[in-house]
Scaffold this active site. Structure first.
Site, PDB file in Angstrom:
ATOM      1  N   HIS A   1       0.813  -1.210   0.000  1.00  0.00           N
ATOM      2  CA  HIS A   1       0.000   0.000   0.000  1.00  0.00           C
ATOM      3  C   HIS A   1       0.858   1.277   0.000  1.00  0.00           C
ATOM      4  O   HIS A   1       0.423   2.338  -0.449  1.00  0.00           O
ATOM      5  CB  HIS A   1      -0.905  -0.015   1.235  1.00  0.00           C
ATOM      6  CG  HIS A   1      -1.886   1.115   1.301  1.00  0.00           C
ATOM      7  ND1 HIS A   1      -3.042   1.137   0.557  1.00  0.00           N
ATOM      8  CD2 HIS A   1      -1.865   2.277   1.998  1.00  0.00           C
ATOM      9  CE1 HIS A   1      -3.707   2.259   0.810  1.00  0.00           C
ATOM     10  NE2 HIS A   1      -3.012   2.964   1.685  1.00  0.00           N
TER      11      HIS A   1
ATOM     12  N   HIS B   1      -1.654   1.899  -8.324  1.00  0.00           N
ATOM     13  CA  HIS B   1      -2.520   1.204  -9.279  1.00  0.00           C
ATOM     14  C   HIS B   1      -2.716   2.035 -10.533  1.00  0.00           C
ATOM     15  O   HIS B   1      -2.485   3.241 -10.546  1.00  0.00           O
ATOM     16  CB  HIS B   1      -3.894   0.929  -8.651  1.00  0.00           C
ATOM     17  CG  HIS B   1      -4.714   2.175  -8.440  1.00  0.00           C
ATOM     18  ND1 HIS B   1      -4.462   3.072  -7.432  1.00  0.00           N
ATOM     19  CD2 HIS B   1      -5.770   2.690  -9.128  1.00  0.00           C
ATOM     20  CE1 HIS B   1      -5.341   4.064  -7.491  1.00  0.00           C
ATOM     21  NE2 HIS B   1      -6.144   3.861  -8.516  1.00  0.00           N
TER      22      HIS B   1
ATOM     23  N   HIS C   1      -2.880   3.680  -2.972  1.00  0.00           N
ATOM     24  CA  HIS C   1      -2.333   2.347  -3.286  1.00  0.00           C
ATOM     25  C   HIS C   1      -1.895   2.353  -4.761  1.00  0.00           C
ATOM     26  O   HIS C   1      -2.673   2.736  -5.631  1.00  0.00           O
ATOM     27  CB  HIS C   1      -3.408   1.283  -3.036  1.00  0.00           C
ATOM     28  CG  HIS C   1      -2.859  -0.100  -3.047  1.00  0.00           C
ATOM     29  ND1 HIS C   1      -2.846  -0.897  -1.931  1.00  0.00           N
ATOM     30  CD2 HIS C   1      -2.272  -0.814  -4.032  1.00  0.00           C
ATOM     31  CE1 HIS C   1      -2.278  -2.051  -2.237  1.00  0.00           C
ATOM     32  NE2 HIS C   1      -1.936  -2.023  -3.511  1.00  0.00           N
TER      33      HIS C   1
HETATM   34  P1  H2U Z   1      -8.434   6.006  -9.784  1.00  0.00           P
HETATM   35  O1  H2U Z   1      -7.252   5.396 -10.494  1.00  0.00           O
HETATM   36  O2  H2U Z   1      -8.891   7.263 -10.468  1.00  0.00           O
HETATM   37  O3  H2U Z   1      -8.183   6.174  -8.340  1.00  0.00           O
HETATM   38  O4  H2U Z   1      -9.617   4.967  -9.902  1.00  0.00           O
HETATM   39  C1  H2U Z   1      -9.682   3.750  -9.215  1.00  0.00           C
HETATM   40  C2  H2U Z   1     -10.763   2.921  -9.851  1.00  0.00           C
HETATM   41  O5  H2U Z   1     -11.125   1.884  -8.948  1.00  0.00           O
HETATM   42  C3  H2U Z   1     -12.028   3.693 -10.167  1.00  0.00           C
HETATM   43  O6  H2U Z   1     -12.210   3.660 -11.557  1.00  0.00           O
HETATM   44  C4  H2U Z   1     -12.471   1.585  -9.139  1.00  0.00           C
HETATM   45  C5  H2U Z   1     -13.125   2.919  -9.436  1.00  0.00           C
HETATM   46  O7  H2U Z   1     -14.237   2.746 -10.251  1.00  0.00           O
HETATM   47  N1  H2U Z   1     -12.980   0.926  -7.934  1.00  0.00           N
HETATM   48  C6  H2U Z   1     -13.432  -0.383  -8.010  1.00  0.00           C
HETATM   49  O8  H2U Z   1     -13.461  -0.958  -9.089  1.00  0.00           O
HETATM   50  N2  H2U Z   1     -13.839  -1.028  -6.866  1.00  0.00           N
HETATM   51  C7  H2U Z   1     -13.882  -0.444  -5.646  1.00  0.00           C
HETATM   52  O9  H2U Z   1     -14.217  -1.085  -4.659  1.00  0.00           O
HETATM   53  C8  H2U Z   1     -13.543   0.984  -5.498  1.00  0.00           C
HETATM   54  C9  H2U Z   1     -12.989   1.671  -6.699  1.00  0.00           C
HETATM   55 ZN    ZN Z   2      -3.840  -0.564  -0.183  1.00  0.00          ZN
END
Ligand code: H2U
Ligand code: ZN
Length: 345
Positions: free
Chosen positions: A121, A172, A170
């Site tokens: 994380h 990603h 985190h």
């Molecule tokens: P960011 O890279 O803009 O933070 O987006 C993270 C993505 O994670 C966002 O598109 C997805 C959101 O829809 N998400 C999930 O798929 N599941 C979750 O439980 C929370 C966020």
């Molecule tokens: Zn995390």
């Protein structure tokens, strides 16, 4: 008085007077106003943003073993981890009939996934070890292969930092695939095709040669890659990352090119973090030839990095006013930006 520099002979006067530079990849001009930066650089050294984070956060929806929205749980993953976005902007839906008329509407089919770069994380791509970054690259390539078999366009990207709208620290990224070419991609495709038809070589192959020849905007160079603040950069510390070989899509990268890419990514991102002593926010993403089965010799794989920061960890560039109504504009020249990035520890 014109002082000539480099072999491309771009006069130094352009370090001092307003001028426009053409971005042949986007087919648009950018206004450069270097006279506004004649003041010496005071470079605020705010150590903002590098806050301690735990390596596991029980409340994080991306950490291993945790529950996400909708009730699904992440596995106890140890490397990269890809899952279908629980709030996908595109859906794998059947085509539907659209009405004719002045207001145009078109169907679109696609899929969105989230790519966790690491189970840790507390890390960022810049802080991950080179072999771990290499794993991310392999995952990117796999995603392009997998989704590219069903979709014309596979957009890999990372939004980093709250200032860029990133919802979670985190490490990603995301991948969105669609059966149509998105607007900016279509424009890049058209511009590359136009250049190829007129000059018989890919636009970005020529860009690589010209940037190497000039040298002033080069930030990092490895055996297989070149990282520059491009001549036509819009964002203050924008990067363009180019392969030295004519590669069109990420899965075509050789083993050596992938490992070397991990290295240059780490170096370039460490320079970003060093610039304002902060975990540097940005949007980055990959553009490669469309995955429509066609041959696209005009296309070159490349990555864009668009960071919003201008003068410090908290002072950002806004694309407003003139930029929204007329044309993008920058003060610090790309040469000055590259110079500052090269001199960060
Ligand atoms: P960011 O890279 O803009 O933070 O987006 C993270 C993505 O994670 C966002 O598109 C997805 C959101 O829809 N998400 C999930 O798929 N599941 C979750 O439980 C929370 C966020
Ligand atoms: Zn995390």
């Amino acid at each position: 008085m014109l002082i000539m520099m480099g072999q491309t002979r771009m006069p130094m006067i352009f370090e001092q007077v307003p001028h426009r530079r053409f971005n042949p990849l986007a087919g648009e001009w950018v206004l450069v106003s270097p006279h506004r930066t004649q003041r010496p650089w005071q470079g605020q050294q705010e150590a903002a943003g590098i806050e301690g984070r735990p390596d596991y956060d029980p409340g994080c929806y991306l950490c291993p073993r945790n529950e996400r929205a909708g009730g699904k749980s992440n596995p106890d993953y140890t490397g990269t981890f890809v899952f279908q976005n629980d709030f996908s902007a595109l859906l794998d839906q059947e085509p539907f009939a659209t009405p004719d008329g002045f207001f145009e509407v078109a169907p679109v089919r696609g899929e969105c996934r989230v790519i966790c770069f690491s189970p840790r994380h507390d890390l960022t791509l810049a802080e991950m070890a080179v072999p771990e970054i290499r794993q991310v690259i392999d995952t990117w390539a796999e995603q392009v292969l997998d989704l590219g078999a069903r979709y014309r366009w596979v957009q890999l990207f990372e939004n980093k930092g709250a200032i860029m709208g990133c919802s979670n620290p985190h490490p990603h990224g995301q991948v969105w695939a669609s059966d149509t070419l998105p607007t900016l991609v279509q424009r890049e495709s058209d511009c590359q095709l136009d250049f190829y038809r007129r000059h018989g070589e890919p636009l970005l192959a020529r860009t690589l040669v010209e940037e190497l020849k000039d040298g002033r905007r080069v930030v990092e160079e490895t055996d297989h890659w070149l990282l520059v603040v491009p001549f036509w950069a819009t964002w203050p510390f924008e990067y363009l990352l180019l392969p030295k070989r004519a590669v069109q899509r990420m899965p075509e990268l050789s083993d050596a090119e992938r490992s070397d890419l991990a290295l240059i990514l780490k170096r370039g991102l460490q320079r970003y973090d060093g610039l304002f002593q902060t975990s540097f926010p940005y949007t980055m993403g990959w553009h490669g030839a469309p995955t429509d089965g066609g041959d696209h010799p005009h296309w070159t794989l490349h990555a864009h990095f668009y960071p919003p920061l201008l003068r410090s960890a908290t002072v950002r560039k806004f694309m407003v006013g003139y930029e929204m109504l007329a044309e993008p504009q920058r003060d610090i020249t790309p040469e000055q930006a590259a110079d500052r990035l090269r001199s960060t520890a």
